[in-house]
Design a protein around this motif. Structure first.
Motif, mmCIF file in Angstrom:
data_model
loop_
_atom_site.group_PDB
_atom_site.id
_atom_site.type_symbol
_atom_site.label_atom_id
_atom_site.label_comp_id
_atom_site.label_asym_id
_atom_site.label_seq_id
_atom_site.Cartn_x
_atom_site.Cartn_y
_atom_site.Cartn_z
ATOM 1 N N MET A 155 -24.740 -28.223 83.806
ATOM 2 C CA MET A 155 -24.112 -27.475 82.515
ATOM 3 C C MET A 155 -23.522 -26.273 83.079
ATOM 4 N N GLN A 156 -24.078 -25.753 84.225
ATOM 5 C CA GLN A 156 -23.524 -24.538 84.848
ATOM 6 C C GLN A 156 -23.159 -25.069 86.163
ATOM 7 N N ASP A 157 -22.056 -25.201 86.664
ATOM 8 C CA ASP A 157 -21.628 -25.598 87.826
ATOM 9 C C ASP A 157 -21.311 -24.242 88.767
ATOM 10 N N SER A 158 -22.026 -24.258 89.969
ATOM 11 C CA SER A 158 -22.397 -23.187 90.475
ATOM 12 C C SER A 158 -21.879 -22.913 91.911
ATOM 13 N N PHE A 159 -21.606 -21.626 92.235
ATOM 14 C CA PHE A 159 -21.100 -21.332 93.755
ATOM 15 C C PHE A 159 -22.430 -21.184 94.505
ATOM 16 N N TYR A 160 -22.667 -21.826 95.415
ATOM 17 C CA TYR A 160 -23.761 -21.807 96.508
ATOM 18 C C TYR A 160 -23.439 -21.174 97.497
ATOM 19 N N MET A 167 -24.429 -17.568 93.234
ATOM 20 C CA MET A 167 -23.991 -16.396 92.387
ATOM 21 C C MET A 167 -24.567 -16.764 91.116
ATOM 22 N N ARG A 168 -25.265 -15.935 90.441
ATOM 23 C CA ARG A 168 -25.704 -16.222 89.257
ATOM 24 C C ARG A 168 -24.865 -16.854 88.261
ATOM 25 N N THR A 169 -25.431 -17.953 87.698
ATOM 26 C CA THR A 169 -24.414 -18.606 86.548
ATOM 27 C C THR A 169 -24.574 -17.886 85.393
ATOM 28 N N HIS A 170 -25.799 -17.371 85.024
ATOM 29 C CA HIS A 170 -25.934 -16.551 83.783
ATOM 30 C C HIS A 170 -26.781 -15.327 84.186
ATOM 31 N N THR A 171 -27.039 -14.474 83.042
ATOM 32 C CA THR A 171 -28.006 -13.252 83.004
ATOM 33 C C THR A 171 -29.456 -13.479 82.912
ATOM 34 N N SER A 172 -29.555 -14.896 82.434
ATOM 35 C CA SER A 172 -31.061 -15.325 82.377
ATOM 36 C C SER A 172 -31.965 -14.984 83.372
ATOM 37 N N PRO A 173 -31.735 -15.282 84.449
ATOM 38 C CA PRO A 173 -32.590 -14.884 85.672
ATOM 39 C C PRO A 173 -33.176 -13.642 85.503
ATOM 40 N N VAL A 174 -32.385 -12.555 84.701
ATOM 41 C CA VAL A 174 -33.127 -11.289 84.526
ATOM 42 C C VAL A 174 -34.247 -11.183 83.828
ATOM 43 N N TYR A 197 -21.096 -15.750 87.526
ATOM 44 C CA TYR A 197 -20.031 -16.824 88.074
ATOM 45 C C TYR A 197 -20.397 -18.369 87.873
ATOM 46 N N ARG A 198 -18.994 -19.063 87.633
ATOM 47 C CA ARG A 198 -19.056 -20.572 87.656
ATOM 48 C C ARG A 198 -18.016 -21.062 88.041
ATOM 49 N N ARG A 199 -18.189 -22.428 88.640
ATOM 50 C CA ARG A 199 -17.245 -23.162 89.232
ATOM 51 C C ARG A 199 -16.251 -23.663 88.125
ATOM 52 N N ASP A 200 -15.515 -22.842 87.456
ATOM 53 C CA ASP A 200 -14.823 -23.214 86.373
ATOM 54 C C ASP A 200 -13.162 -22.984 86.762
ATOM 55 N N THR A 201 -12.411 -24.022 86.228
ATOM 56 C CA THR A 201 -11.165 -23.711 86.481
ATOM 57 C C THR A 201 -10.444 -22.861 85.520
ATOM 58 N N ASP A 202 -9.956 -21.389 86.030
ATOM 59 C CA ASP A 202 -9.439 -20.716 85.370
ATOM 60 C C ASP A 202 -8.154 -21.179 84.111
ATOM 61 N N ALA A 204 -7.146 -20.317 79.662
ATOM 62 C CA ALA A 204 -7.025 -19.295 78.502
ATOM 63 C C ALA A 204 -8.548 -18.925 78.056
ATOM 64 N N THR A 205 -9.546 -19.929 78.248
ATOM 65 C CA THR A 205 -10.949 -19.678 77.629
ATOM 66 C C THR A 205 -11.908 -19.573 78.750
ATOM 67 N N HIS A 206 -11.593 -19.875 79.944
ATOM 68 C CA HIS A 206 -12.213 -20.039 80.978
ATOM 69 C C HIS A 206 -12.207 -19.267 82.233
ATOM 70 N N SER A 207 -13.109 -18.719 82.957
ATOM 71 C CA SER A 207 -12.948 -17.835 84.260
ATOM 72 C C SER A 207 -14.056 -18.141 85.142
ATOM 73 N N HIS A 208 -13.703 -18.165 86.294
ATOM 74 C CA HIS A 208 -14.751 -18.392 87.218
ATOM 75 C C HIS A 208 -15.901 -17.248 87.539
ATOM 76 N N GLN A 209 -15.189 -16.146 86.932
ATOM 77 C CA GLN A 209 -15.977 -14.993 86.959
ATOM 78 C C GLN A 209 -15.908 -14.363 85.360
ATOM 79 N N PHE A 210 -17.138 -14.014 84.909
ATOM 80 C CA PHE A 210 -16.961 -13.389 83.683
ATOM 81 C C PHE A 210 -18.003 -12.669 83.428
ATOM 82 N N THR A 211 -18.566 -12.046 81.971
ATOM 83 C CA THR A 211 -19.609 -11.355 81.877
ATOM 84 C C THR A 211 -20.449 -11.631 80.901
ATOM 85 N N GLN A 212 -21.788 -11.405 80.831
ATOM 86 C CA GLN A 212 -22.796 -11.743 79.829
ATOM 87 C C GLN A 212 -23.700 -10.555 79.466
ATOM 88 N N VAL A 213 -24.187 -10.743 78.275
ATOM 89 C CA VAL A 213 -25.228 -9.719 77.913
ATOM 90 C C VAL A 213 -26.430 -10.552 77.368
#
Ligand code: PHE
Length: 344
Positions: A155-160, A167-174, A197-202, A204-213
């Motif tokens: 579900m979360q393609d990752s940058f290893y 690179m964390r794929t979500h803030t859930s590890p915290v 960070y996620r291995r997504d192709t940028d 209009a709605t996807h970005s390889h780096q974005f933010t979460q709370v």
């Protein structure tokens, strides 16, 4: 000698008359009245004169001298006055000329939204925590009930970075880090904003780096209704009291049961329109009750403790709140875009 003095006087006054600058005047003064000048010379030659002539020539020489000096002074004053006039003219300030605007920066829209989210949750008793962006496989996945080889990792393609670092794929590890630190010793009520960070192709709605709370509340007797209450308050304060929320069943490996939360569409208020694609609702976040395995792995006894967790994307919140139509606007930093969101 008389004639010579008369001549000198005329000559000098003529030059004074024609002089145009203070420098020229000074030159004339030196030339005619200086120690090596012709008048001094005349006076020096007086020894050769008769007794009778001497006072006459002396007086005349002094008069000539005075006349030249007087003219020099007068001319000096008039040149100085003219120069002052010219200077004033040249240096006039046009007070009606509009000034250059002072450009003042302001917080980035994303920064403002994250701060707004933080404020809302701080108001509900949550504390703000942070965690590393370069994360271990353990905290990013395993401690969240995603063992190696688990299909939900897809579900979360990752940058290893290495086998064990990514690179964390979500803030859930915290969540896992915070609970792991306290090992069941006390309740946890925290949010964690940060980059993911996620291995997504940028697009209009996807970005390889974005933010979460991320949000996490673990205590005795925390129930699904608490999650609903907190998120309802959040949604109404963020988007307006008239907005409704609904929870739909969903799946995340680290929550059970899991939900996705929608808010009613602000354009059609639930009727269905193009903004909400005819459904009347817009999805804004994921959450659920913390999975007993996750509690257990972090040292919390699931028979004693329960908790809820949620994760949202500030970009998405900002896009919905302000009608931003392309996530890339947050990162390309065109000041014309950013300026619209600077608070006065
Ligand atoms: N981590 C999830 C995601 O990135 C969101 C989430 C957080 C879901 C916490 C449930 C609980 O999609």
């Amino acid at each position: 000698m008389k004639e010579r003095l008369q001549e000198l006087k005329e000559e000098a006054l003529n030059k004074v008359e024609q002089a145009d600058t203070l420098n020229e005047l000074q030159d004339i003064r030196v030339a005619y009245l200086g120690k090596k000048g012709p008048i001094t010379e005349v006076l020096r030659g007086m020894g050769k004169l008769s007794k009778e002539e001497r006072p006459v020539i002396g007086e005349l020489a002094n008069k000539v001298r005075e006349a030249i000096a007087g003219e020099l002074d007068a001319k000096k004053e008039s040149i100085e006055a003219r120069e002052l006039e010219e200077k004033l003219e040249k240096e006039t300030i046009d007070v009606t000329l509009p000034g250059r605007p002072v450009t003042v920066g302001g917080p980035h829209l994303l920064t403002s939204i994250i701060e707004e989210i933080e404020d809302l949750f701080i108001g509900m008793g949550f504390e703000v925590r942070e965690g590393p962006e370069v994360e271990t496989d353990y905290y990013n996945f395993e401690a969240l009930n995603l063992p190696k080889g688990h299909p939900a990792r897809d579900m979360q393609d990752s940058f290893y970075i290495t086998e064990e670092l990514l690179m964390r794929t979500h803030t859930s590890p915290v969540q896992a880090r915070t609970m792991g630190k306290f090992q069941g010793s006390k309740p946890v009520k925290m949010i964690c904003p940060g980059k993911v960070y996620r291995r997504d192709t940028d697009d209009a709605t996807h970005s390889h780096q974005f933010t979460q709370v991320e949000g996490l509340y673990v205590d005795r007797n925390v129930r699904m209704s608490d999650l609903k209450g907190v998120l309802n308050r959040f949604a109404k304060q963020m988007f307006g009291e008239e907005r409704e929320i609904r929870l739909r069943p969903s799946f995340f490996p680290f929550t059970e049961p899991s939900v996705e939360m929608d808010i009613s569409c602000k354009v059609c208020h639930g009727e269905g329109c193009s903004v909400c694609k005819g459904t009347g609702w817009i999805e804004i976040l994921g959450g659920g009750m913390v999975h007993p395995r996750v509690l257990e792995m972090a040292g919390y006894d699931p028979k004693e403790y329960t908790g809820f967790a949620f994760g949202m994307g500030p970009e998405r919140i900002a896009m919905l709140k302000y009608g931003v139509d392309d996530i890339r606007h947050f990162y390309t930093n065109d000041v014309r875009f950013l300026k619209q969101y600077h608070k006065a």
